[in-house]
Motif scaffolding. Structure first.
Motif, mmCIF file in Angstrom:
data_model
loop_
_atom_site.group_PDB
_atom_site.id
_atom_site.type_symbol
_atom_site.label_atom_id
_atom_site.label_comp_id
_atom_site.label_asym_id
_atom_site.label_seq_id
_atom_site.Cartn_x
_atom_site.Cartn_y
_atom_site.Cartn_z
ATOM 1 N N THR A 1 0.827 -1.223 0.000
ATOM 2 C CA THR A 1 0.000 0.000 0.000
ATOM 3 C C THR A 1 0.857 1.268 0.000
ATOM 4 N N SER A 2 0.174 2.392 -0.154
ATOM 5 C CA SER A 2 0.808 3.704 0.024
ATOM 6 C C SER A 2 0.757 4.054 1.502
ATOM 7 N N GLY A 3 1.756 3.618 2.246
ATOM 8 C CA GLY A 3 1.847 3.938 3.674
ATOM 9 C C GLY A 3 0.741 3.289 4.498
ATOM 10 N N ALA A 4 0.720 3.661 5.790
ATOM 11 C CA ALA A 4 -0.333 3.154 6.676
ATOM 12 C C ALA A 4 -1.680 3.734 6.282
ATOM 13 N N ALA A 5 -1.675 4.969 5.768
ATOM 14 C CA ALA A 5 -2.933 5.602 5.370
ATOM 15 C C ALA A 5 -3.650 4.720 4.344
ATOM 16 N N GLY A 6 -2.916 4.300 3.313
ATOM 17 C CA GLY A 6 -3.502 3.438 2.290
ATOM 18 C C GLY A 6 -3.927 2.101 2.874
ATOM 19 N N TYR B 1 -6.548 9.704 19.648
ATOM 20 C CA TYR B 1 -6.436 8.974 18.385
ATOM 21 C C TYR B 1 -5.971 9.908 17.277
ATOM 22 N N PHE B 2 -5.454 9.302 16.199
ATOM 23 C CA PHE B 2 -4.939 10.039 15.049
ATOM 24 C C PHE B 2 -6.136 10.652 14.296
ATOM 25 N N PRO B 3 -6.217 11.990 14.210
ATOM 26 C CA PRO B 3 -7.430 12.609 13.673
ATOM 27 C C PRO B 3 -7.785 12.177 12.243
ATOM 28 N N PRO C 1 -11.625 10.862 8.367
ATOM 29 C CA PRO C 1 -11.845 10.651 6.930
ATOM 30 C C PRO C 1 -11.604 9.218 6.465
ATOM 31 N N TYR C 2 -10.606 8.534 7.048
ATOM 32 C CA TYR C 2 -10.373 7.139 6.611
ATOM 33 C C TYR C 2 -11.661 6.325 6.805
ATOM 34 N N ILE C 3 -12.317 6.521 7.956
ATOM 35 C CA ILE C 3 -13.491 5.689 8.279
ATOM 36 C C ILE C 3 -14.737 6.231 7.592
ATOM 37 N N VAL D 1 -7.128 0.040 16.477
ATOM 38 C CA VAL D 1 -6.205 0.419 17.565
ATOM 39 C C VAL D 1 -4.887 0.924 16.984
ATOM 40 N N ASN D 2 -4.216 1.757 17.747
ATOM 41 C CA ASN D 2 -2.926 2.301 17.327
ATOM 42 C C ASN D 2 -1.968 2.255 18.516
ATOM 43 N N SER D 3 -1.037 1.312 18.436
ATOM 44 C CA SER D 3 -0.042 1.151 19.506
ATOM 45 C C SER D 3 1.275 0.700 18.873
ATOM 46 N N ASN E 1 1.292 4.565 20.325
ATOM 47 C CA ASN E 1 0.216 5.490 19.977
ATOM 48 C C ASN E 1 0.686 6.910 19.645
ATOM 49 N N ASN E 2 0.107 7.428 18.600
ATOM 50 C CA ASN E 2 0.189 8.846 18.280
ATOM 51 C C ASN E 2 -1.134 9.440 18.728
ATOM 52 N N PRO E 3 -1.200 10.326 19.688
ATOM 53 C CA PRO E 3 -0.175 11.224 20.198
ATOM 54 C C PRO E 3 0.433 10.871 21.566
ATOM 55 N N SER F 1 -5.198 -3.098 13.226
ATOM 56 C CA SER F 1 -4.121 -2.590 14.066
ATOM 57 C C SER F 1 -3.207 -1.693 13.238
ATOM 58 N N ASP F 2 -3.229 -0.402 13.581
ATOM 59 C CA ASP F 2 -2.449 0.610 12.856
ATOM 60 C C ASP F 2 -1.072 0.679 13.526
ATOM 61 N N GLU F 3 -0.015 0.240 12.806
ATOM 62 C CA GLU F 3 1.277 0.023 13.469
ATOM 63 C C GLU F 3 2.464 0.753 12.841
ATOM 64 N N TYR G 1 0.711 -1.637 8.300
ATOM 65 C CA TYR G 1 2.068 -1.211 8.627
ATOM 66 C C TYR G 1 2.527 -0.124 7.650
ATOM 67 N N SER G 2 3.547 0.604 8.085
ATOM 68 C CA SER G 2 4.119 1.653 7.255
ATOM 69 C C SER G 2 5.628 1.688 7.457
ATOM 70 N N PHE G 3 6.362 1.988 6.414
ATOM 71 C CA PHE G 3 7.814 2.182 6.526
ATOM 72 C C PHE G 3 8.149 3.661 6.772
ATOM 73 N N SER G 4 7.110 4.471 6.985
ATOM 74 C CA SER G 4 7.325 5.915 7.104
ATOM 75 C C SER G 4 8.194 6.291 8.301
ATOM 76 N N LYS G 5 7.985 5.627 9.437
ATOM 77 C CA LYS G 5 8.591 6.119 10.675
ATOM 78 C C LYS G 5 9.832 5.315 11.056
ATOM 79 N N SER G 6 9.738 3.982 11.016
ATOM 80 C CA SER G 6 10.846 3.175 11.545
ATOM 81 C C SER G 6 12.057 3.193 10.624
ATOM 82 N N GLU H 1 8.114 8.330 0.553
ATOM 83 C CA GLU H 1 8.050 7.291 -0.494
ATOM 84 C C GLU H 1 6.712 6.579 -0.518
ATOM 85 N N ARG H 2 5.862 6.810 0.481
ATOM 86 C CA ARG H 2 4.513 6.259 0.541
ATOM 87 C C ARG H 2 4.508 4.747 0.370
ATOM 88 N N ILE H 3 5.011 4.051 1.379
ATOM 89 C CA ILE H 3 5.074 2.597 1.267
ATOM 90 C C ILE H 3 4.691 1.928 2.603
HETATM 91 N N1 PLP Z 1 -1.467 6.235 11.625
HETATM 92 C C1 PLP Z 1 -0.842 6.996 12.529
HETATM 93 C C2 PLP Z 1 -1.119 6.773 13.961
HETATM 94 C C3 PLP Z 1 0.055 7.985 12.120
HETATM 95 O O1 PLP Z 1 0.683 8.738 13.043
HETATM 96 C C4 PLP Z 1 0.283 8.175 10.735
HETATM 97 C C5 PLP Z 1 1.179 9.239 10.251
HETATM 98 O O2 PLP Z 1 1.649 10.091 10.948
HETATM 99 C C6 PLP Z 1 -0.394 7.340 9.834
HETATM 100 C C7 PLP Z 1 -1.260 6.391 10.312
HETATM 101 C C8 PLP Z 1 -0.187 7.481 8.362
HETATM 102 O O3 PLP Z 1 1.056 6.936 8.044
HETATM 103 P P1 PLP Z 1 1.649 6.948 6.576
HETATM 104 O O4 PLP Z 1 2.420 8.200 6.429
HETATM 105 O O5 PLP Z 1 2.527 5.772 6.514
HETATM 106 O O6 PLP Z 1 0.521 6.848 5.639
#
Ligand code: PLP
Length: 400
Positions: free
Chosen positions: A103-108, A136-138, A142-144, A181-183, A185-187, A219-221, A247-252, A258-260
């Protein structure tokens, strides 16, 4: 006529982006070194060298037509298999490539996973529901809501930021199709313990029997690998069969641009064999399909590694120790690069927009995370900036 829903949304952008834009503009006026920009979750450490080296190798050695060609719609087979192998090795799971969707990141990943398990209803029927937990991540809204389902947010347990089970059990009803769930967790930076996830899994299993349908645990990871020393961080899908990991490669590995990312469907999940092919069909509706071929191939090299994440724990230790000493109330983060202190008894908007801003300390108010008396510090910044900002945090709390 243009779509009125999207038109209205244009007036209500992300608060985080708004603060980030302000910080950037202020830096151009008074110099970047005089602005303490704690707004955005953009990693501050480079991608592992192995990724860069492999990108160069791919560009120099692969047939450019194939390298820059369309990827298969579910993702490149070798990447999907490599992701499955890495998860199996590290977490004792049993994924095959048929359970992985690139996917394109965790968002996708989240947007696809939710669409797999909810059904839009017409106006005469009750909406499907997805439950999530504050803070929770605002962007979950829109995702839901973009899927035709409704989001229900369970109020935070502000003493621990673990799940508020009393409120959760009250909110459960037969229209709930998924829990998100997101753990870590952001924020809040909090990591759900094994006991928390086990308790959640037990409740969901009981409710599945009572309602006679599956309740998927999504599970958003994106922060799964950013966990501090000694913290219990279970692999969530191991504790509940009907689970979908996003999962997302954005943070770790510091690749947000690169949106992956990927969806990993628990092989023990009901309809496991259908969910990935369904994701392929969902992409046709969203028009947002497979990520770039070269990036899929390149992440194969970094599946079992991370960037050097040590600065995040170092910054956390300094901020947590010093801010607590000054009188801020903080639940100590177990991971990520966020911290979520309480404001000193005032509304977060006043605290961030007025008092902190006057000191050029740019913090994000907690109301958009559904915690109106908290604020977020995003400390993926230099340790030098953290140290220089400490006197300002002290000045800020003394104003109250
Ligand atoms: N979920 C959480 C909790 C996030 O903090 C973020 C991005 O900051 C995302 C999803 C989206 O991640 P991505 O950039 O990989 O799409």
């Amino acid at each position: 006529m243009i779509n009125q829903m999207y038109k209205e949304m244009t007036g209500k952008g992300s608060v985080i982006r708004e603060f980030f834009t302000y910080a950037t503009q202020r830096a151009s006026e008074i110099g970047a070194e005089n602005v303490y920009n704690y707004t955005i979750g953009n990693p501050s450490v480079p991608v592992p060298q192995e990724f860069t080296d492999y990108m160069i190798e791919l560009l120099q050695t692969k047939n450019p037509v194939a390298l820059h060609g369309y990827s298969p719609s579910l993702g490149i087979d070798s990447t999907r298999q490599a992701v499955a192998d890495s998860l199996n090795r590290r977490f004792g799971m049993n994924y095959g490539k048929e359970h992985i969707f690139m996917t394109s990141g965790a968002a996708g990943a989240i947007a696809h996973a939710i669409r797999c398990v909810v059904t839009p209803k017409d106006s005469t029927e009750a909406f499907d529901e997805v439950i999530t937990f504050a803070p929770y991540f605002p962007e979950y809204v829109p995702y839901i809501e973009g899927t035709g389902a409704r989001i229900t947010v369970i109020p935070a347990d502000i003493d621990t930021f673990q799940i508020n089970f009393d409120e959760f059990e009250k909110a459960m009803n037969p229209h709930v199709q998924a829990v998100l769930v997101n753990s870590p967790n952001n924020p809040s930076g909090i990591v759900y313990s094994t006991a928390t996830i086990q308790k959640l899994a037990d409740i969901l299993t009981k409710k599945e029997t009572e309602y006679g349908h599956e309740i998927y645990l999504i599970s958003d990871e994106p922060y799964r690998e950013i966990v501090f020393a000694g913290v219990d961080a279970p692999f969530i899908s191991k504790l509940y069969d009907n689970s979908i990991c996003c999962y997302s490669f954005s943070k770790s590995v510091s690749l947000p641009g690169e949106r992956i990312g990927y969806v990993a469907v628990n092989p023990a999940c009901k309809n496991a064999e259908l969910i990935v092919p369904m994701c392929g069909q969902i992409s046709r509706f969203t028009g947002h399909n497979c990520p770039p071929s070269i990036i899929q191939l390149a992440v194969e090299k970094v599946l079992d590694m991370t960037s050097d994440l040590s600065i995040y724990e170092k910054n956390k230790n300094i901020l947590y120790t010093e801010l607590t000493r000054m009188g801020y109330h903080i639940v100590e983060p177990g991971g990520t690069f966020y911290m979520f202190p309480r404001t000193p008894g005032v509304d977060a908007n006043e605290f961030c927009w007025k008092a902190a801003k006057e000191l050029n300390l740019i913090l994000v108010p907690g109301d958009s995370f559904l915690c109106p008396e908290h604020f977020r510090i995003s400390y993926c910044v230099t340790t030098d900036m953290v140290e220089r900002s400490l006197p300002l945090f002290e000045k800020l709390i003394k104003m109250y």
